[in-house]
Motif scaffolding. Structure first.
Motif, PDB file in Angstrom:
ATOM      1  N   SER A   1       1.211  -0.861  -0.362  1.00 54.00           N
ATOM      2  CA  SER A   1       0.429  -0.062  -0.110  1.00 54.00           C
ATOM      3  C   SER A   1       0.965   1.021  -0.086  1.00 54.00           C
ATOM      4  O   SER A   1       0.316   2.004   0.053  1.00 54.00           O
ATOM      5  N   LYS A   2       2.107   1.327   0.157  1.00 52.11           N
ATOM      6  CA  LYS A   2       3.319   2.554   0.279  1.00 52.11           C
ATOM      7  C   LYS A   2       3.486   2.381  -1.158  1.00 52.11           C
ATOM      8  O   LYS A   2       4.637   3.179  -1.084  1.00 52.11           O
ATOM      9  N   THR A   3       3.178   1.570  -1.882  1.00 44.79           N
ATOM     10  CA  THR A   3       4.260   1.878  -3.559  1.00 44.79           C
ATOM     11  C   THR A   3       3.256   2.564  -4.095  1.00 44.79           C
ATOM     12  O   THR A   3       2.493   3.220  -3.969  1.00 44.79           O
TER      13      THR A   3
ATOM     14  N   ALA B   1      -0.381   1.742  -5.831  1.00 46.54           N
ATOM     15  CA  ALA B   1      -0.948   2.637  -4.539  1.00 46.54           C
ATOM     16  C   ALA B   1      -2.051   3.612  -4.263  1.00 46.54           C
ATOM     17  O   ALA B   1      -3.411   3.288  -4.173  1.00 46.54           O
ATOM     18  N   ARG B   2      -1.156   4.507  -5.335  1.00 47.54           N
ATOM     19  CA  ARG B   2      -1.743   5.310  -5.376  1.00 47.54           C
ATOM     20  C   ARG B   2      -2.978   5.456  -6.495  1.00 47.54           C
ATOM     21  O   ARG B   2      -3.055   4.618  -7.338  1.00 47.54           O
ATOM     22  N   ALA B   3      -4.464   5.994  -5.970  1.00 48.01           N
ATOM     23  CA  ALA B   3      -5.578   6.400  -6.874  1.00 48.01           C
ATOM     24  C   ALA B   3      -5.189   6.311  -7.934  1.00 48.01           C
ATOM     25  O   ALA B   3      -6.171   6.890  -9.397  1.00 48.01           O
TER      26      ALA B   3
END
Length: 101
Positions: A28-30, A33-35
């Motif tokens: 989720s920190k990659t 993973a950004r929208a």
């Protein structure tokens, strides 16, 4: 001999426990993973290219394509009625619903 066996067992258990407790990566920190991440902008893979075969199947080479094939000789299919299933799920009976009350 006992010392060698106990040392081997101790090292094996140490290696196994460190693998079991190893930190798992948090994806989720990659950046992906950004929208707003656009996967279409990724460069294409340049290695391990597998040639794609045709997506069409040549049915003219099957047994049924023979002009002498008799479909009437096929065994009949079992005519069993499938069990009727509900498409609705009662979420009020789940554990999460009971915890909210």
């Amino acid at each position: 001999m006992k010392l060698l066996a106990s040392t081997t067992l101790a090292l094996a258990s140490l290696l196994l426990t460190t693998q079991a407790f190893a930190e798992r990566p948090d994806f989720s920190k990659t950046a992906a993973a950004r929208a707003d991440y656009r996967f279409a902008d990724n460069p294409g893979a340049k290695q391990n290219l597998v040639p794609q075969s045709s997506s069409r199947h040549d049915f003219s080479k099957t047994t049924a394509a023979n002009s002498e094939y008799r479909f009437a000789d096929n065994p009949p299919a079992d005519e069993t009625e499938p069990a009727s299933r509900s498409t609705q799920h009662d979420f009020s009976r789940t554990q999460a619903a009971s915890k909210q009350s």
